[in-house]
Each structure stands twice: as structure tokens, then as C-alpha cells.
Design an enzyme around this catalytic site. Structure first.
Site, short mmCIF file in Angstrom:
data_model
loop_
_atom_site.label_atom_id
_atom_site.label_comp_id
_atom_site.label_asym_id
_atom_site.label_seq_id
_atom_site.Cartn_x
_atom_site.Cartn_y
_atom_site.Cartn_z
N LYS A 198 -1.32 8.16 7.33
CA LYS A 198 -2.22 7.03 7.08
C LYS A 198 -1.85 6.32 5.78
CE LYS A 198 -5.41 4.03 7.01
NZ LYS A 198 -6.83 4.28 6.90
N CYS A 252 -7.70 -0.64 1.99
CA CYS A 252 -6.59 0.15 2.54
C CYS A 252 -5.29 -0.17 1.82
CB CYS A 252 -6.45 -0.12 4.04
SG CYS A 252 -7.76 0.62 5.04
#
Length: 403
Positions: A198, A252
Site C-alpha cells: 500500500k 495517501c
């Protein structure tokens, strides 16, 4: 039954999606105000299709509460902030959420951490809790979220998912949960690899954005059109340069790479440099604004307006937005407080001189800096006629200033 802990941008859509697809769900959050809003049938943020899904989930019996609940599976979707000074991830919310679960969950429960965490966080911070509390019967998994505001629901259903687990048995349990709504491929690996993938995904994107942004600086320094350079270069079959912009926002791309910088400070070079380039773009825009103001005889920053507060187009998410970074930089230079700001998606005042009417905003400024390419501005470019325009998103065509 599934308990989704944390009802923010990730937890709420996930809880609603599960409930709408036949899973018994209780959503919990520490914020009484947030839970009260949901129990009144009021969503806490805007997202395409979310209202319809919300009512589907309500019809299916989803419940919202602040207290803990006994369930067969838990999805942890709480924030993971990072220390701006050390650049290291702060896992305290994840640890606290798991700790609460361990105090109430039945034997054999599955705890799935969806929050984005730095590699080895579960080994360092979560596994010791199980041993400390005598709950080694609890099964762990890591299923990092992979959705973006503005297209959340489609991506929840159609994106592939990476699930980190300790055993095939746990893999099948977690797969049964996510396959209730996920039509994309579900890939299994070990937990540490899932944690790393991720962070790597978002770091890859950050590095590529940084190349485009640095190219914009190079072209500006030598009087070239960066967009024309990129257009021609991208005709090469193995080149795909992204479009430069005023910076990188969201929780993110602008945050996850710092996890690697903080955890591996003596190893990372490219990643750290990319972060510095992207974090430096708001300052670059600010200097560009100053040059354009001088060229056009604009001496009062109060006659300058920033269009867009969110970190991307057509959403209300302002986390780490380039505009907020730019405003912070102005405050650092003691030049803030008078510049005007407008965003059609941000309904509450979060900065000084924030407007909520586009016409009034335009009437009060001579120069507009386009920082977000909302559909409103894309479809209303004629309204900018007569204004000095700095277009940082390359949406305005000819006759305006660009990066």
C-alpha cells in the site's frame, strides 16, 4: 456480524457497502456528533452515490453507535497521522482500536486493519497486544484501503484488494467478507508485504508526480512550455509523464511516502527528494503569483482570489490540500489574512476570507489562481473574462498564465 471501527472517508463507505450486500454491520466511532448525524439519517461528507448507498444500508439494518460491540469480525479504519517533524507514522489510533476490540471480542474473532500503516506496524505494535492481553486466539489481517474520493463506491466494488494474513484459514474468512461486495481480484500475501504494497503504491505515484512538477520548474526557468514538452514526449510508446500541478494533497500520496522516509532514513533518496519537490510546489506557485502580480501592477493581495480548497476536483476533502499549504506559506511570510478563497464544495468556513458565492468572489478580485479543476470552473471559464488568471491545472486554454 461485523463491526467497522472508524466512520470516516474509508470506514463509512465500507460499512455501508457491507450492509447493502447482506452483511450484518454495526459502525462505531468515538465522535458522538458523527454518530448522532448518521442516526438522524445525515451523511457526514459528500460522495457520488453515497446517499443512495446510505439508505440501502439503513434499510438493511445497519446500526451506528459510540460504544464497543461484540462481533465475529472487526474492520479497523481509524486515522494514522504522521509526525511532521520526524516523518514517522503514528499508530496510536490503530493500537487503541485493536486494544478495545481485544477487551470485548469473542474467541476466534478476526481483526482486519484497513488503516494505512508503515511496514511492520502490526508486528511492532499490534501483535504484542495480543500476547499482553492473552488474546492470541484472535486472528489478524491487513486489508489496506485502495479507493479515492470522488470515485469511492465504484472503486470499492471493482478495484482489486490485497489481503495480508497469517494462514490460509484466515484468508478464506476474510475473503468471504470482502467478496460480499468486491468484484475485483482478491490477492493474498503475508501481512508485512500487504503493509508495504500500500505504501509503495502511493509512493510510486508521488515520485511520478514529482518528476512532472520538477519538469515544470525546469521549463519555467528556461522559458519553455512544459505542457507542450510533455505532450510531445508522451508520444513515445514507453513514456507517460503526468500533468504538473500546485502540489500533492490527500491523506495517501502526500503522507504515505513519509512512512518510508521515517522508517528508512539512511536508505531512501529518490523518495525523500520526490516528497521535497511536491511539498515545495505551493511555494513555487506563491512565487509565480508574486511575479504575475508585479507584471500586472496588482499591489494588494486582497484583490487576489484562490479558486479551490480541496485537494482534488469535485470532492469536499481538504486534507493536506495544496491550497491550505499555500495559505500556510503566506502566513509564514506574514502575507496571509487578506487573500480571498472560494470552493463550491467546502460549505463551512475553514480559512479567513472564504466565500460561498462564486459571483461575489469574482466581483471582489482582479486576479484568480485556479488551484482545483472542479467542474464548476471547467464549465464556467467565460466567467473569468477580464481577470488575470494563473491556471495551475492547465484547464483554461490560451490567454492565461500557467505554471
Amino acid at each position: 456480524m461485523v463491526n467497522v471501527k472508524g466512520l470516516g472517508y474509508i470506514g463509512l463507505p465500507t460499512a455501508l457497502m457491507l450492509a447493502a450486500h447482506g452483511v450484518q454491520v454495526v459502525g462505531t466511532d468515538q465522535s458522538e456528533a458523527l454518530v448522532d448525524s448518521l442516526n438522524k439519517g445525515e451523511l457526514t461528507f459528500e460522495e457520488k452515490g453515497l446517499d443512495a448507498l446510505f439508505h440501502q444500508a439503513l434499510d438493511a439494518g445497519i446500526r451506528f453507535q459510540t460504544g464497543d460491540v461484540e462481533a465475529d469480525a472487526y474492520i479497523i479504519a481509524v486515522p494514522t497521522p504522521y509526525d511532521h517533524r520526524t516523518k514517522k507514522t503514528d499508530a496510536r489510533y490503530v493500537v487503541a482500536a485493536v486494544s478495545e476490540v481485544l477487551d470485548i471480542c469473542p474467541k476466534g474473532a478476526v481483526v482486519v486493519v484497513e488503516s494505512t500503516i508503515s511496514p511492520s506496524t502490526i508486528d511492532r505494535n499490534v501483535r504484542p497486544l495480543l500476547k499482553e492481553k492473552g488474546r492470541e486466539d484472535v486472528k489478524l489481517a491487513h486489508a489496506p484501503e485502495r479507493i479515492i474520493p470522488g470515485n469511492m463506491l465504484y472503486e470499492l466494488e471493482h478495484n482489486s484488494r490485497t489481503i495480508g494474513v497469517d494462514s490460509p484459514e484466515v484468508a478464506e474468512q476474510v475473503k468471504a467478507l470482502y467478496s460480499s461486495f468486491c468484484q475485483g481480484e482478491i490477492v493474498f500475501t503475508d501481512i508485512r508485504t500487504a503493509e508495504m504494497t500500500k505504501v509503495v503504491e502511493n509512493t510510486y505515484r508521488d515520485v511520478n508526480i514529482a518528476f512532472a512538477n520538477e519538469l515544470a520548474k525546469i521549463c519555467r526557468a528556461d522559458g519553455m512550455d512544459v505542457y507542450e514538452v510533455i505532450r510531445i514526449a508522451n508520444k513515445h510508446p514507453r513514456v507517460n509523464i503526468l500533468t504538473p500541478g500546485p502540489g500533492v494533497g490527500g491523506h495517501c500520496i502526500s503522507v504515505d511516502p513519509w512512512f518510508l522516509v521515517g522508517d528508512y532514513p539512511d536508505i531512501v533518496d529518490v523518495i525523500r527528494s520526490a516528497r521535497r519537490v511536491n511539498d515545495g510546489m505551493p511555494e513555487f506557485v506563491l512565487k509565480r503569483m508574486g511575479a504575475i502580480m508585479k507584471e500586472n501592477g496588482i499591489t494588494d493581495v486582497g484583490r487576489v482570489g484562490l479558486y479551490g480548497l480541496t485537494y482534488k476536483e469535485n470532492v469536499d476533502d481538504t486534507r493536506e490540500s495544496p491550497t491550505l499549504q499555500l495559505l500556510h506559506n503566506m502566513d509564514e511570510h506574514l502575507a496571509g489574512g487578506r487573500i480571498k478563497v472560494y470552493d463550491p464544495y467546502v460549505k463551512k468556513d475553514i480559512v479567513p476570507n472564504q466565500y460561498h458565492d462564486f459571483g461575489a468572489f469574482l466581483n471582489d478580485v482582479d486576479m484568480v489562481v485556479v488551484l482545483v479543476g472542479h467542474d464548476e470552473i471547467r464549465n464556467g471559464l467565460d466567467k473569468l473574462k477580464g481577470k488575470v488568471v494563473l491556471d495551475t491545472r492547465n484547464i483554461c486554454g490560451e490567454g492565461v498564465y500557467k505554471l
